[in-house]
Design a protein around this motif. Structure first.
Motif, PDB file in Angstrom:
ATOM      1  N   CYS A   1      24.211  30.518   9.941  1.00  0.00           N
ATOM      2  CA  CYS A   1      23.552  29.771  11.075  1.00  0.00           C
ATOM      3  C   CYS A   1      23.743  28.165  10.951  1.00  0.00           C
ATOM      4  N   SER A   2      24.152  28.096   9.807  1.00  0.00           N
ATOM      5  CA  SER A   2      24.895  26.195   9.788  1.00  0.00           C
ATOM      6  C   SER A   2      26.366  26.645  10.614  1.00  0.00           C
ATOM      7  N   GLU A   3      27.213  27.602   9.523  1.00  0.00           N
ATOM      8  CA  GLU A   3      28.440  27.635  10.798  1.00  0.00           C
ATOM      9  C   GLU A   3      28.574  28.150  12.162  1.00  0.00           C
ATOM     10  N   ILE A   4      27.143  28.820  12.798  1.00  0.00           N
ATOM     11  CA  ILE A   4      27.318  28.904  14.348  1.00  0.00           C
ATOM     12  C   ILE A   4      27.100  27.760  14.389  1.00  0.00           C
ATOM     13  N   ALA A   5      26.125  27.019  14.831  1.00  0.00           N
ATOM     14  CA  ALA A   5      26.043  25.483  14.729  1.00  0.00           C
ATOM     15  C   ALA A   5      26.638  24.635  14.535  1.00  0.00           C
ATOM     16  N   SER A   6      27.515  24.863  14.026  1.00  0.00           N
ATOM     17  CA  SER A   6      28.641  23.860  13.548  1.00  0.00           C
ATOM     18  C   SER A   6      29.495  24.351  14.697  1.00  0.00           C
ATOM     19  N   ALA A   7      29.769  25.411  15.178  1.00  0.00           N
ATOM     20  CA  ALA A   7      30.997  26.137  16.323  1.00  0.00           C
ATOM     21  C   ALA A   7      30.598  25.546  17.462  1.00  0.00           C
TER      22      ALA A   7
ATOM     23  N   LEU B   1      20.909  25.625  14.906  1.00  0.00           N
ATOM     24  CA  LEU B   1      20.231  24.769  13.661  1.00  0.00           C
ATOM     25  C   LEU B   1      18.994  23.937  12.958  1.00  0.00           C
ATOM     26  N   ASP B   2      18.235  25.064  13.804  1.00  0.00           N
ATOM     27  CA  ASP B   2      16.503  24.986  13.161  1.00  0.00           C
ATOM     28  C   ASP B   2      16.596  26.102  12.517  1.00  0.00           C
ATOM     29  N   SER B   3      17.598  26.789  13.309  1.00  0.00           N
ATOM     30  CA  SER B   3      17.054  28.411  12.044  1.00  0.00           C
ATOM     31  C   SER B   3      18.332  27.797  10.950  1.00  0.00           C
ATOM     32  N   ALA B   4      19.153  27.007  10.683  1.00  0.00           N
ATOM     33  CA  ALA B   4      19.184  26.526   9.466  1.00  0.00           C
ATOM     34  C   ALA B   4      18.396  26.531   8.987  1.00  0.00           C
ATOM     35  N   ARG B   5      18.126  25.226   9.177  1.00  0.00           N
ATOM     36  CA  ARG B   5      17.179  24.577   8.659  1.00  0.00           C
ATOM     37  C   ARG B   5      16.114  24.874   8.361  1.00  0.00           C
ATOM     38  N   ALA B   6      15.838  26.667   8.903  1.00  0.00           N
ATOM     39  CA  ALA B   6      13.990  27.436   8.312  1.00  0.00           C
ATOM     40  C   ALA B   6      15.124  28.216   7.342  1.00  0.00           C
TER      41      ALA B   6
END
Length: 436
Positions: free
Chosen positions: A276-282, A229-234
């Protein structure tokens, strides 16, 4: 229904909207403050049994910022609440809150305790229960994994009206961000810079999602979800950063090819943020998405000042930042085994290398057009001590095989990637300066 109770649903909606609108301002990587908003359900008892729907907004001045970890963060500040009771009356509260993040490490589920003290007013139920002012006390405990859930207990001690019967409330809520801020990890690629510093977008939870894979234990899953999630935010923060770069390149008369490449990089970051969001969500079991922020306004005094600033940003954010991001992605890809993670890292490694090369091209243009001021600024940056990495890499705890399978590096690996990128960039920068 009284006029005051009819006014409560709009007030409740306004408070919830205010919480969401205020979030981007608290997302700075080293901000001394945080803003947290949420919605809650409650059950009140005392003068009358009542079901409630409410919104809460609180601002927090953080007292021990500037450390790699948000663990143990303390703070205090104002809060405001609005609750719709039994769809016929309402309660408003405002005052001061204060507490602490009690988690010891990011690998654990972060949680906090937060006390409340202030004023409250309940509107009229009926002739037997008129509106009352009161003294508000409460406590809230929030858990962030990675969506903030809170449990609260509050009391209202009447200061006016009859009868004199204190009211108690128990609540359960969902928060968009934790009360004491979101800890960020290493910023991958080009950060979003404003006059107040580097900004990271907030993350929003949009509903439940299917969880995979089943083999991970809860603590490891939460830590990995937080890291991705941090990666998705960045990555999402890089979208307005590249939009601002394209705008500034066009403003100083850069070749159209550089402007086009900056816009193409923007499209790359959109895809990176989605992956990145998809990985964090899963991993989390929630559909998690970072919020898109606007680009910072142009703030240069003249063309020469813009060229000097853009040269320094090309060096720090492109040559170094995105070069190191590409190196870390390549290292992470070598140890990753999860299919979605490997696809994301392969794409990120390739694109970030292209973005770093764009940084070198922008730097060459700025040195050619910016004159002595630009050359001296870059010369000082290259000749100075090695800069710190663009963020603090917090190592994800867990079994090494599991964290590597999901693309997480050890601290020593991330530091080595940065050191190698810095050494190579310094050599290339010195050659570029000599040619200029």
């Amino acid at each position: 229904m009284s006029s005051r109770s009819r006014a409560l649903p709009p007030a409740l909606a306004a408070l919830g909207v205010a919480a969401l609108v205020s979030l981007p301002g608290q997302a700075r990587a080293d901000s001394p403050y945080a803003i947290s908003g949420g919605l809650f359900m409650s059950l009140s008892f005392g003068q009358q049994l009542a079901f409630g729907l409410g919104a809460d907004l609180r601002a927090t001045a953080l007292l021990n910022t500037g450390r790699p970890s948000r663990a143990g963060e303390m703070g205090l500040g104002p809060f405001a609440q609005a609750t719709w009771l039994n769809f016929s009356a309402g309660r408003f509260a405002a005052g001061i809150h204060g507490g602490s993040d009690l988690s010891d490490d990011f690998s654990d589920t972060p949680y906090s305790i937060d006390g409340e003290l202030g004023w409250t007013y309940r509107t009229r139920y009926d002739d037997a229960l008129p509106g009352q002012h009161g003294f508000h006390v409460g406590v809230m405990s929030a858990v962030f994994s990675p969506v903030a859930l809170d449990v609260s207990a509050r009391a209202a001690i009447p200061l006016s009206g009859e009868p004199f019967v204190p009211e108690g409330t128990f609540g359960l809520g969902l928060r968009v961000t934790p009360p004491f801020g979101v800890r960020s990890e290493m910023i991958d690629g080009r950060p979003l810079r404003t006059a107040e510093g580097v900004v990271l977008p907030p993350a929003l939870a949009l509903g439940p999602a299917a969880v995979r894979p089943a083999r991970l234990d809860r603590a490891t899953r939460a830590a990995l979800a937080g890291a991705w999630l941090d990666s998705a935010r960045a990555e999402c923060g890089s979208i307005p950063a590249f939009l601002a770069l394209a705008r500034d390149l066009a403003a100083v008369g850069a070749p159209a090819s550089l402007v086009a490449r900056a816009l193409a990089a923007l499209g790359d970051e959109v895809r990176h943020a989605a992956r990145c969001s998809e990985i964090a969500s899963a991993l989390a079991g929630w559909r998690l998405r970072p919020a898109l922020l606007p680009p910072p306004p142009a703030r240069d005094a003249d063309r020469r000042a813009a060229l000097v600033r853009m040269a320094l940003e090309a060096w720090h954010d492109g040559c170094l930042g995105e070069g190191a991001a590409a190196a870390r992605a390549r290292l992470s890809l070598a140890g990753a085994s999860d299919g979605a993670v490997r696809a994301a890292l392969g794409e990120i490694a390739h694109d970030e290398a292209q973005h770093a090369e764009l940084g070198w091209r922008v730097l060459a243009f700025c040195l050619a057009e910016g004159g002595r001021e630009a050359r001296e600024a870059i010369g000082d940056a290259i000749a100075g001590p090695a800069p710190a990495p663009p963020g603090d890499h917090v190592e994800v705890e867990g079994e090494r095989e599991e964290t590597q399978a999901f693309g997480q590096l050890r601290r020593a690996q991330a530091d080595a990637a940065w050191d190698e990128t810095w050494a190579a960039a310094r050599r290339d920068g010195e050659r570029m300066l000599a040619a200029a």
